[in-house]
Design a protein around this motif. Structure first.
Motif, PDB file in Angstrom:
ATOM      1  N   TRP A 170     -39.352 -26.738 -19.772  1.00 22.57           N
ATOM      2  CA  TRP A 170     -37.922 -26.445 -19.661  1.00 22.57           C
ATOM      3  C   TRP A 170     -37.346 -27.063 -18.391  1.00 22.57           C
ATOM      4  CZ3 TRP A 170     -35.504 -23.313 -15.920  1.00 22.57           C
ATOM      5  CH2 TRP A 170     -34.152 -23.111 -16.130  1.00 22.57           C
ATOM      6  N   TYR A 171     -38.059 -26.916 -17.281  1.00 21.22           N
ATOM      7  CA  TYR A 171     -37.579 -27.452 -16.006  1.00 21.22           C
ATOM      8  C   TYR A 171     -37.532 -28.976 -16.041  1.00 21.22           C
ATOM      9  CZ  TYR A 171     -37.055 -28.096 -10.989  1.00 21.22           C
ATOM     10  OH  TYR A 171     -36.583 -28.468  -9.763  1.00 21.22           O
ATOM     11  N   LYS A 172     -38.535 -29.579 -16.628  1.00 22.16           N
ATOM     12  CA  LYS A 172     -38.589 -31.037 -16.713  1.00 22.16           C
ATOM     13  C   LYS A 172     -37.470 -31.566 -17.613  1.00 22.16           C
ATOM     14  CE  LYS A 172     -41.872 -34.679 -17.733  1.00 22.16           C
ATOM     15  NZ  LYS A 172     -43.195 -34.989 -18.224  1.00 22.16           N
ATOM     16  N   LYS A 173     -37.212 -30.879 -18.711  1.00 21.54           N
ATOM     17  CA  LYS A 173     -36.165 -31.297 -19.626  1.00 21.54           C
ATOM     18  C   LYS A 173     -34.781 -31.107 -19.012  1.00 21.54           C
ATOM     19  CE  LYS A 173     -35.357 -30.881 -24.516  1.00 21.54           C
ATOM     20  NZ  LYS A 173     -35.656 -30.118 -25.699  1.00 21.54           N
TER      21      LYS A 173
ATOM     22  N   PHE B 125     -50.819 -19.085 -18.769  1.00 27.06           N
ATOM     23  CA  PHE B 125     -50.756 -20.540 -18.757  1.00 27.06           C
ATOM     24  C   PHE B 125     -49.748 -21.058 -19.781  1.00 27.06           C
ATOM     25  CE2 PHE B 125     -55.145 -20.695 -16.772  1.00 27.06           C
ATOM     26  CZ  PHE B 125     -54.687 -21.171 -15.578  1.00 27.06           C
ATOM     27  N   GLY B 126     -49.682 -20.447 -20.950  1.00 31.52           N
ATOM     28  CA  GLY B 126     -48.699 -20.830 -21.960  1.00 31.52           C
ATOM     29  C   GLY B 126     -47.286 -20.634 -21.456  1.00 31.52           C
ATOM     30  N   PHE B 127     -47.029 -19.520 -20.824  1.00 32.31           N
ATOM     31  CA  PHE B 127     -45.704 -19.238 -20.268  1.00 32.31           C
ATOM     32  C   PHE B 127     -45.370 -20.232 -19.148  1.00 32.31           C
ATOM     33  CE2 PHE B 127     -42.821 -16.667 -17.565  1.00 32.31           C
ATOM     34  CZ  PHE B 127     -41.800 -16.533 -18.494  1.00 32.31           C
ATOM     35  N   GLY B 128     -46.337 -20.512 -18.307  1.00 28.80           N
ATOM     36  CA  GLY B 128     -46.135 -21.497 -17.242  1.00 28.80           C
ATOM     37  C   GLY B 128     -45.843 -22.881 -17.796  1.00 28.80           C
ATOM     38  N   TYR B 129     -46.531 -23.261 -18.861  1.00 29.68           N
ATOM     39  CA  TYR B 129     -46.296 -24.559 -19.497  1.00 29.68           C
ATOM     40  C   TYR B 129     -44.885 -24.642 -20.075  1.00 29.68           C
ATOM     41  CZ  TYR B 129     -46.814 -28.533 -22.629  1.00 29.68           C
ATOM     42  OH  TYR B 129     -46.642 -29.728 -23.275  1.00 29.68           O
ATOM     43  N   LEU B 130     -44.426 -23.570 -20.713  1.00 32.14           N
ATOM     44  CA  LEU B 130     -43.073 -23.547 -21.265  1.00 32.14           C
ATOM     45  C   LEU B 130     -42.024 -23.655 -20.159  1.00 32.14           C
ATOM     46  CD1 LEU B 130     -43.380 -20.885 -24.090  1.00 32.14           C
ATOM     47  CD2 LEU B 130     -43.224 -23.359 -24.320  1.00 32.14           C
ATOM     48  N   ILE B 131     -42.240 -23.004 -19.052  1.00 30.64           N
ATOM     49  CA  ILE B 131     -41.318 -23.102 -17.919  1.00 30.64           C
ATOM     50  C   ILE B 131     -41.316 -24.525 -17.374  1.00 30.64           C
ATOM     51  CG2 ILE B 131     -40.968 -22.386 -15.518  1.00 30.64           C
ATOM     52  CD1 ILE B 131     -41.760 -19.584 -16.351  1.00 30.64           C
ATOM     53  N   TYR B 132     -42.486 -25.137 -17.273  1.00 28.31           N
ATOM     54  CA  TYR B 132     -42.595 -26.513 -16.796  1.00 28.31           C
ATOM     55  C   TYR B 132     -41.833 -27.471 -17.709  1.00 28.31           C
ATOM     56  CZ  TYR B 132     -44.702 -31.088 -15.989  1.00 28.31           C
ATOM     57  OH  TYR B 132     -44.896 -32.419 -15.765  1.00 28.31           O
TER      58      TYR B 132
END
Length: 135
Positions: free
Chosen positions: A49-52, A40-47
């Protein structure tokens, strides 16, 4: 006479049942929870990054519009420079002073039905202001 058999014979080599502490289920659940937490932490970081990465940047867009501005039509260019240049006005006191100077030079090219093309000095100020912009 038959000899009676006694079942109360003491057995010395067999031990009683002992509770064995088994923690493998707890280890499995803990490992699964930790793996889900990392996932979940890795998924949140990807989210994030993608949003930014896909965020609309107003300054970049206005800088692009200023760079591609057609200066041959002085009247519409003066209005566009006034509008898009205001985005960078508050970046520093130097930007603000340069913007005010540029706006005062562009007043000649606004609010009239027909205007002359930009003079060389005004073009120099416009290029100088565009060169000052940091995006």
């Amino acid at each position: 006479m038959a000899q009676e058999q006694s079942f109360d014979i003491p057995l010395h080599d067999i031990k009683t049942i002992v509770d064995v502490q088994e923690y493998s289920l707890y280890y499995l659940l803990g490992s699964a929870f930790f793996a889900l937490l990392v996932l979940f932490g890795f998924g949140y970081l990807i989210y994030i990054w993608y949003k930014k990465r896909n965020r609309f940047n107003l300054k970049k867009e206005h800088f692009r519009l200023l760079q591609t501005l057609d200066l041959s039509d002085a009247k519409s260019a003066a209005y566009a420079i006034t509008l898009y240049g205001a985005t960078f006005r508050d970046d520093s006191p130097r930007h603000q002073e340069m913007y005010q100077n540029l706006i005062s030079r562009l007043e000649v090219y606004k609010y009239k039905k027909s205007v002359a093309p930009f003079d060389g000095e005004t073009l120099g100020y416009i290029e100088l202001y565009k060169g000052m912009i940091d995006v």
